[in-house]
Design a protein around this motif. Structure first.
Motif: not given
Length: 143
Positions: A57-60, A114-117
């Motif tokens: 959920g945090v931009p990467a 943005i990683p989803p999980r």
């Protein structure tokens, strides 16, 4: 005619406000301080992962650097399920369903998403299948 112009101006302004408020919820956007960053250096036909685990959920951003003398790949099923922005050589490609990228000797590339999980983001070199790596995606508060 003046009423029609006033209606057009009001409608246009309303649409602009809606786009600003709601926007494209699937677009890859990043906070002013920048995304969380992991560096993956390709050296001696191996991935060297440097950085902390990423948070869902945090931009990467994954920064790829190929310091080898040959081209390598960076392929992952994970990339196929998220919206990504790939930046390289002053240009960018956006999309969903990107299987992976190839990176030339001496080149650098950035993959923003943005990683989803939570879980593992595993990747391989499709040109040299013995090359494997992973980045951990941890929930907030995980140790």
């Amino acid at each position: 005619m003046q009423v029609r112009n006033r209606y057009w101006t009001s409608s246009t302004l309303f649409l602009i406000v809606l786009l600003v408020i709601f926007g494209d919820r699937n677009a890859v956007t990043f906070p002013a301080e920048g995304p969380a960053r992991v560096e993956v250096v390709i050296r001696n036909s191996a991935y060297e992962v440097q950085g902390k685990p990423l948070t869902p959920g945090v931009p990467a951003m994954i920064v790829l650097r190929n310091v080898d003398q040959v081209e390598h790949g960076f392929t992952s099923l994970f990339l196929q399920e998220v919206d990504v922005r790939v930046e390289s050589g002053g240009s960018a490609t956006l999309g969903k369903g990107i299987r992976g990228v190839h990176i030339a000797p001496g080149a650098e590339m950035r993959i923003l998403f943005i990683p989803p999980r939570p879980g593992k983001f595993t990747f391989i070199c499709d040109l040299h299948p013995q090359m494997k790596g992973e980045v951990l995606l941890l929930s907030i508060g995980a140790v």
